[in-house]
Motif scaffolding. Structure first.
Motif, PDB file in Angstrom:
ATOM      1  N   PHE A 582      15.129 -10.588 -45.129  1.00 20.30           N
ATOM      2  CA  PHE A 582      14.016 -10.470 -44.183  1.00 20.30           C
ATOM      3  C   PHE A 582      12.964 -11.484 -44.582  1.00 20.30           C
ATOM      4  CE2 PHE A 582       9.702  -8.940 -43.307  1.00 20.30           C
ATOM      5  CZ  PHE A 582       9.749  -8.988 -41.931  1.00 20.30           C
ATOM      6  N   ILE A 583      12.544 -12.294 -43.610  1.00 20.40           N
ATOM      7  CA  ILE A 583      11.529 -13.323 -43.817  1.00 20.40           C
ATOM      8  C   ILE A 583      10.545 -13.250 -42.660  1.00 20.40           C
ATOM      9  CG2 ILE A 583      11.103 -15.824 -44.018  1.00 20.40           C
ATOM     10  CD1 ILE A 583      14.142 -15.995 -44.880  1.00 20.40           C
ATOM     11  N   LEU A 584       9.273 -13.414 -42.967  1.00 23.25           N
ATOM     12  CA  LEU A 584       8.237 -13.518 -41.933  1.00 23.25           C
ATOM     13  C   LEU A 584       7.621 -14.894 -42.004  1.00 23.25           C
ATOM     14  CD1 LEU A 584       6.605 -11.837 -39.766  1.00 23.25           C
ATOM     15  CD2 LEU A 584       4.831 -11.653 -41.521  1.00 23.25           C
ATOM     16  N   TYR A 595      16.106 -17.461 -38.469  1.00 22.50           N
ATOM     17  CA  TYR A 595      15.779 -17.290 -39.874  1.00 22.50           C
ATOM     18  C   TYR A 595      14.711 -16.236 -40.150  1.00 22.50           C
ATOM     19  CZ  TYR A 595      17.991 -21.896 -39.749  1.00 22.50           C
ATOM     20  OH  TYR A 595      18.864 -22.929 -39.520  1.00 22.50           O
ATOM     21  N   ALA A 596      13.821 -15.989 -39.206  1.00 23.46           N
ATOM     22  CA  ALA A 596      12.637 -15.219 -39.569  1.00 23.46           C
ATOM     23  C   ALA A 596      12.046 -14.467 -38.390  1.00 23.46           C
ATOM     24  CB  ALA A 596      11.569 -16.155 -40.164  1.00 23.46           C
ATOM     25  N   ALA A 597      11.285 -13.437 -38.726  1.00 23.42           N
ATOM     26  CA  ALA A 597      10.406 -12.768 -37.767  1.00 23.42           C
ATOM     27  C   ALA A 597       9.086 -13.528 -37.716  1.00 23.42           C
ATOM     28  CB  ALA A 597      10.173 -11.318 -38.176  1.00 23.42           C
ATOM     29  N   VAL A 598       8.269 -13.215 -36.717  1.00 21.95           N
ATOM     30  CA  VAL A 598       7.019 -13.947 -36.485  1.00 21.95           C
ATOM     31  C   VAL A 598       5.891 -12.946 -36.237  1.00 21.95           C
ATOM     32  CG1 VAL A 598       5.825 -15.474 -34.857  1.00 21.95           C
ATOM     33  CG2 VAL A 598       8.178 -15.984 -35.548  1.00 21.95           C
ATOM     34  N   TRP A 599       4.718 -13.267 -36.778  1.00 22.58           N
ATOM     35  CA  TRP A 599       3.546 -12.501 -36.359  1.00 22.58           C
ATOM     36  C   TRP A 599       2.523 -13.458 -35.776  1.00 22.58           C
ATOM     37  CZ3 TRP A 599       2.771 -14.988 -40.840  1.00 22.58           C
ATOM     38  CH2 TRP A 599       1.480 -15.133 -41.352  1.00 22.58           C
ATOM     39  N   ALA A 621       9.080 -13.720 -27.047  1.00 18.67           N
ATOM     40  CA  ALA A 621      10.393 -13.107 -26.833  1.00 18.67           C
ATOM     41  C   ALA A 621      11.191 -13.868 -25.785  1.00 18.67           C
ATOM     42  CB  ALA A 621      10.233 -11.646 -26.427  1.00 18.67           C
ATOM     43  N   ALA A 622      10.524 -14.259 -24.699  1.00 20.26           N
ATOM     44  CA  ALA A 622      11.208 -15.055 -23.675  1.00 20.26           C
ATOM     45  C   ALA A 622      11.659 -16.393 -24.226  1.00 20.26           C
ATOM     46  CB  ALA A 622      10.294 -15.260 -22.470  1.00 20.26           C
ATOM     47  N   ALA A 623      10.952 -16.894 -25.245  1.00 20.55           N
ATOM     48  CA  ALA A 623      11.299 -18.162 -25.886  1.00 20.55           C
ATOM     49  C   ALA A 623      12.212 -17.953 -27.098  1.00 20.55           C
ATOM     50  CB  ALA A 623      10.029 -18.904 -26.297  1.00 20.55           C
ATOM     51  N   GLY A 624      12.916 -16.832 -27.129  1.00 18.05           N
ATOM     52  CA  GLY A 624      13.932 -16.612 -28.147  1.00 18.05           C
ATOM     53  C   GLY A 624      13.497 -15.821 -29.351  1.00 18.05           C
ATOM     54  N   VAL A 625      12.172 -15.630 -29.542  1.00 15.24           N
ATOM     55  CA  VAL A 625      11.665 -14.983 -30.751  1.00 15.24           C
ATOM     56  C   VAL A 625      11.348 -13.519 -30.433  1.00 15.24           C
ATOM     57  CG1 VAL A 625       9.975 -15.098 -32.621  1.00 15.24           C
ATOM     58  CG2 VAL A 625      10.721 -17.195 -31.497  1.00 15.24           C
ATOM     59  N   SER A 626      12.376 -12.680 -30.471  1.00 13.46           N
ATOM     60  CA  SER A 626      12.181 -11.266 -30.147  1.00 13.46           C
ATOM     61  C   SER A 626      11.473 -10.492 -31.250  1.00 13.46           C
ATOM     62  CB  SER A 626      13.530 -10.598 -29.857  1.00 13.46           C
ATOM     63  OG  SER A 626      13.899 -10.737 -28.508  1.00 13.46           O
ATOM     64  N   PHE A 627      11.654 -10.916 -32.510  1.00 10.20           N
ATOM     65  CA  PHE A 627      11.109 -10.160 -33.634  1.00 10.20           C
ATOM     66  C   PHE A 627       9.659 -10.577 -33.847  1.00 10.20           C
ATOM     67  CE2 PHE A 627      12.848  -8.275 -37.870  1.00 10.20           C
ATOM     68  CZ  PHE A 627      11.934  -7.244 -37.779  1.00 10.20           C
ATOM     69  N   CYS A 628       8.774 -10.036 -33.014  1.00 14.63           N
ATOM     70  CA  CYS A 628       7.364 -10.445 -32.954  1.00 14.63           C
ATOM     71  C   CYS A 628       6.454  -9.254 -33.113  1.00 14.63           C
ATOM     72  CB  CYS A 628       7.091 -11.130 -31.608  1.00 14.63           C
ATOM     73  SG  CYS A 628       5.348 -11.453 -31.262  1.00 14.63           S
ATOM     74  N   GLY A 629       5.333  -9.467 -33.764  1.00 12.13           N
ATOM     75  CA  GLY A 629       4.304  -8.440 -33.866  1.00 12.13           C
ATOM     76  C   GLY A 629       2.975  -9.061 -34.209  1.00 12.13           C
ATOM     77  N   ALA A 630       1.957  -8.223 -34.315  1.00 11.08           N
ATOM     78  CA  ALA A 630       0.607  -8.678 -34.652  1.00 11.08           C
ATOM     79  C   ALA A 630       0.079  -7.824 -35.795  1.00 11.08           C
ATOM     80  CB  ALA A 630      -0.311  -8.558 -33.433  1.00 11.08           C
ATOM     81  N   ASP A 631      -0.900  -8.343 -36.514  1.00 12.49           N
ATOM     82  CA  ASP A 631      -1.535  -7.558 -37.569  1.00 12.49           C
ATOM     83  C   ASP A 631      -2.183  -6.328 -36.959  1.00 12.49           C
ATOM     84  OD1 ASP A 631      -0.785  -9.264 -39.571  1.00 12.49           O
ATOM     85  OD2 ASP A 631      -2.687 -10.337 -39.663  1.00 12.49           O
TER      86      ASP A 631
END
Length: 930
Positions: A582-584, A595-599, A621-631
């Motif tokens: 798991f990488i952020l 490779y990684a999730a994104v915040w 998510a529409a641009a491929g990065v489904s693993f997204c969140g915010a602080d």
């Protein structure tokens, strides 16, 4: 040391000022190529295809394209270009155009594509009157007008879906020698030379000078989307999901930057740059991907928006247009454009991710709740936080450590006093099924004796400055340099730092956070690396000088991607690729999701920042990065109780769920609020854990099918125009609709329930109340509720026995919530494996279809050759919308049949089947008798 202290204190003062300093960042007018290209609006394209050079072979059309000087009686070819049009699988085309014989090689983005795209057949259909028509194997056509050059992409019906260079803004600035402007004479092959403007060879922003040794080398292309109502994508920005017309101000900017306290409703660049754009209207969806890693600006004109420009165009053309035009302008690179001919939203999203790759199945713990702060100060603090979650009965899977855990901000080290025995700290967490995440940033402290710095200096591993010496900038450690990950030797060296023997105190249960990887350079231009720094380029025969290295301007947006790839490879190699890492990451580029999730970076504890988490994560998510969140709670400032409550409730229904805060904010672990607020935060986290297997199944299906986990409403309801601009609610998969409460002090919120034409039913997940889709409605809320609805016709798995961590719930029983549609049917899926290894690739998993129809509930293992020895069993079935109560029910599993107990709740038409006891490791059927 005094200078360093002063600099960092000044930087921290900036970073807590609660307002971005726009003067630190360029406008289009201050960006030489944007200012130059935005003014480039010729009446006619200068490019023309030489029809005598056209060749169609396999999946590729190739041809020569020329620019011609028509100002004289004898046409003079100014520049020659090589054109390739490729047909790819899945309804995708690719346009590539480069100088036929460039002075130096131009940079082609390296890492964003997930391998070489697969070709489709391409056939030349006609070549008449200066127009070429080609068709792929799926029935899509491309009409190429030779002069002036234009591409029209037609869908299977023969309608034009995308037009390229209709507005004549295709441009490839040819590379030249300084002081000369070469013009090739077509007849004689001689060179005409004239003086070159000196401003083409240098640029200054504030006190920073960019030497621009290759001169101007920008590229530009325009795209039109006929019949489109809106366009979406090009994250990362802080405005709406549906992109706005830019003629009234700045274009959207794509340039990875560390922007402190970023503004809302802004087109400014922040941490990510994904140059993919989708169009959608009632007729079709389409899209384009501008494959370029340099600084990029994007203009948008939506002719339906009623702006001055669109109004003038509509006046000239005699009516309201449904069309959106876009224009991509990049500082360097080649023309490399992918065109997606949908025709539904799900199609274009999948077409893009087919190119750049799906997010692999993450470890299960990463979908649970994470607790972070800059910084938990020592091992005792970590133990206290860990025990606090147990004391207050709040589940937790991960504790995070920011930069202060290191020995003087030297990565791959531990503070010898505050974190003297990290292995003990990790063992204390893992005993409860919990993990640790530690931060590793790209800046390397320039300190004698620090092994990474010594190795990099001795072996030449650092990025070089414009003079060829090790580049030195400033970041958290003070004087810092940056490894050149474009060099395979350097990337291998970096990955090896993650080995257990090279990073003592870590284990398979320690994972990694890559921050500041835009890269952030506190004293650099726009808080990043100078564009004329030098990166590794593979040696080639005869390439010297400018041809022997890439400048940072060419690779900037790709730098963070190379960095996290190294982290990913290192995380795999340390345990022989057995465990999923798991990488952020903060920096984002196409391919990041592999490779990684994104915040979403350093947000603030404000209601507006809570609200913007939805469009920002939808766009990613529409641009491929489904693993997204915010602080959760906001990084800066302190969230009062109501905001904190609403943020936890929202975060529990977003893919990445982490609370994080700034070093100077008041501590805010959930139990530090009043008991009533703590109870609400606890309930939000427990909701997340009850749905973990639903989340895990969604991510498995994303890894196999490529569709976003978090979806805009129009993806599932593409003909419903009201959904096209909704970005304050969203779908998880196809079946869970979430509308976070992002306004203070409200007792009701406006919710849109889609599916009027299909007679969709939505069920309130708290009451199981059935609500027929009828567009907008007002939903009553209180401080304990946000609107969440399950779609009629779906089955969602839950685990109601919430424990301290997800690992402790692995063998707990399931509840299946069956929400019936108008036909009294429903469908769902469930995925189970060990949650951490790659053994699922060897068929050690369960993937099951769950279907309710004709008075039967069937659980069917999809792949008969796949098995996983789960001890989970079926504890309860809840069927909403059933109305007529069956008289009996029986479970059949294998050769065993068991009578079951039923309870009908007539007030809300819910039937409960208690303790069927079926194992989830094999197929079974529950039959209802009437």
């Amino acid at each position: 040391m005094k200078t360093l202290t002063f600099f960092l204190v000044a930087f921290l003062a900036i970073s807590v000022s609660f307002g971005v300093d726009r003067n630190n960042f360029k406008t289009c007018d201050q960006s030489g190529f944007c200012n130059r290209l935005r003014k480039f609006k010729p009446e006619k394209s200068q490019y023309a295809v030489n029809l005598d050079t056209v060749i169609v072979h396999g999946s590729v059309l190739s041809a020569e394209v020329n620019t011609v000087d028509t100002s004289t009686e004898k046409k003079i070819i100014l520049w020659r270009y090589a054109l390739r049009l490729s047909a790819l699988k899945d309804g995708t085309f690719r346009i590539e155009m480069d100088e036929a014989d460039p002075l130096y090689p131009r940079y082609r983005t390296q890492l964003s594509l997930n391998g070489e795209p697969k070709g489709d057949s391409l056939k030349l259909v006609s070549n008449i009157n200066g127009q070429l028509t080609v068709k792929n194997g799926q029935g899509h056509s491309v009409v190429i007008t030779a002069e002036p050059l234009k591409f029209e992409f037609l869908d299977k019906k023969g309608d034009v879906a995308v037009v390229v260079n209709e507005n004549s803004q295709l441009l490839v600035e040819p590379l030249k020698e300084k002081g000369k402007k070469a013009v090739e004479n077509d007849d004689e092959g001689s060179l005409a030379v004239e003086a070159e403007d000196e401003s083409a060879w240098s640029e200054t922003f504030k006190s920073h000078h960019d030497s621009k040794p290759r001169g101007n080398e920008a590229v530009s292309i325009d795209i039109s989307f006929p019949d489109a109502d809106h366009v979406y994508g090009i994250p990362e920005h802080t405005d709406n999901f549906a992109l706005k017309t830019t003629t009234d101000g700045e274009p959207y900017r794509l340039f990875n930057l560390d922007v402190f306290e970023y503004e809302l409703n802004s087109r400014m660049a922040i941490y990510g740059a994904i140059p993919v754009m989708y169009s959608h209207g009632t007729k079709r969806s389409a899209g384009v991907f501008w494959h370029n890693s340099a600084e990029t600006w994007v203009d948008v004109v939506n002719y339906a928006e009623g702006t001055v420009v669109s109004s003038l165009v509509n006046l000239v053309t005699g009516g309201q247009k449904r069309r959106v035009d876009a224009r991509f302008m990049s500082e360097s690179g080649v023309v490399d454009l992918f065109v997606f001919l949908g025709d539904k939203p799900a199609d274009v999203f999948r077409q893009y991710i087919t190119l750049t790759g799906v997010a692999p199945l993450p470890p299960k713990f990463s979908l649970a709740y994470h607790q972070s702060r800059w910084n938990y100060v020592d091992q005792a603090d970590v133990r206290s936080v860990d025990e606090g979650f147990d004391t207050h009965d709040i589940p937790l899977d991960v504790i995070w450590l920011d930069i202060e855990y290191t020995d003087g901000k030297k990565y791959f080290t531990w503070d010898p006093i505050k974190f003297a025995t990290p292995q003990d700290m990790v063992a204390n967490l893992t005993a409860k099924g919990r993990k640790l995440v530690v931060i590793i940033d790209p800046h390397i402290k320039r300190e004698a004796g620090y092994f990474v710095h010594e190795d990099a200096t001795e072996n030449g591993y650092y990025v070089k400055n414009k003079d060829g010496n090790d580049y030195e900038g400033w970041c958290w450690p003070g004087a810092s340099s940056y490894l050149d990950y474009f060099n395979p030797v350097v990337s291998k060296y970096y990955s090896e730092r993650y080995r257990f023997e090279n990073f003592p105190g870590t284990s398979k249960d320690v994972h990694f956070w890559n921050d500041m990887n835009e890269p952030s350079v506190f004293n650099g231009p726009e808080i990043t690396m100078p564009k004329d720094c030098r990166h590794y380029k593979p040696p080639q025969d005869g390439h010297e000088g400018l041809a022997s290295y890439w400048e940072h301007r060419h690779v900037h947006n790709e730098y963070g991607l190379f960095f996290i790839r190294g982290t990913h490879e290192g995380s795999l190699q340390r345990a022989d690729s057995k465990y999923r890492p798991f990488i952020l990451t903060r920096a984002v580029f196409p391919g990041t999701q592999r490779y990684a999730a994104v915040w979403t970076g350093d947000n603030m504890a404000e209601w507006g920042h809570l609200a913007v988490t939805v469009p920002m994560c939808l766009s990613l998510a529409a641009a491929g990065v489904s693993f997204c969140g915010a602080d959760v709670g906001g990084f800066f400032k302190y969230p009062e109780a109501e905001l904190m409550t609403r943020w936890y409730q929202a975060g529990a229904f977003q893919p990445f769920f982490r609370a994080h805060s700034h070093i100077e904010t008041k501590r805010r672990e959930p139990w530090l609020y009043e008991p009533a607020t703590t109870a609400l935060l606890r309930e939000a986290v427990r909701r997340r854990y009850a749905l973990l297997d639903f989340w895990y199944t969604l991510f498995y299906e994303h890894s196999t099918k490529g569709l976003p986990v978090m979806r805009p409403l129009f993806q599932e309801f593409p003909d419903e125009e009201e959904t096209f601009t909704i970005d304050d609610e969203y779908l998880l998969g196809a079946n869970l609709l979430v509308r976070p409460v992002t306004e203070p002090g409200v007792n009701s919120v406006k919710v849109y329930l889609p599916g009027k034409e299909s007679k969709t039913i939505w069920y309130d997940v708290d009451s199981y109340k059935a609500i027929p889709a009828a567009g907008y409605m007002h939903q009553e809320v209180n401080i304990g509720k946000i609107p969440v609805y399950q779609r009629g016709g779906s089955i969602i798995p839950r685990k109601e026995r919430v424990r301290r961590s997800s690992a402790l719930m692995a063998d707990d029983p399931y509840t299946l919530v069956v929400a019936l549609d108008v036909n009294k049917a429903a469908h769902g899926t469930l995925y189970i494996d060990d949650g951490e290894t790659y053994e699922y690739r060897d068929s050690k998993y369960i993937y099951a279809n769950i279907d309710y129809k004709n008075n039967e509930l069937n659980y069917t293992i999809v792949n008969k050759n796949a098995k996983y020895p789960t001890r989970s069993w079926l504890e309860r079935v809840v069927i909403a919308g059933i109305r007529n109560s069956p008289k009996s029910a029986k479970l059949t599993q294998g050769d065993k049949t068991t009578a079951l107990q039923l309870t009908l709740h007539k007030g809300n038409d819910v039937l409960v089947v208690r303790k069927p006891g079926a194992t989830m490791a094999a197929s079974w059927t529950i039959t209802f008798g009437y």
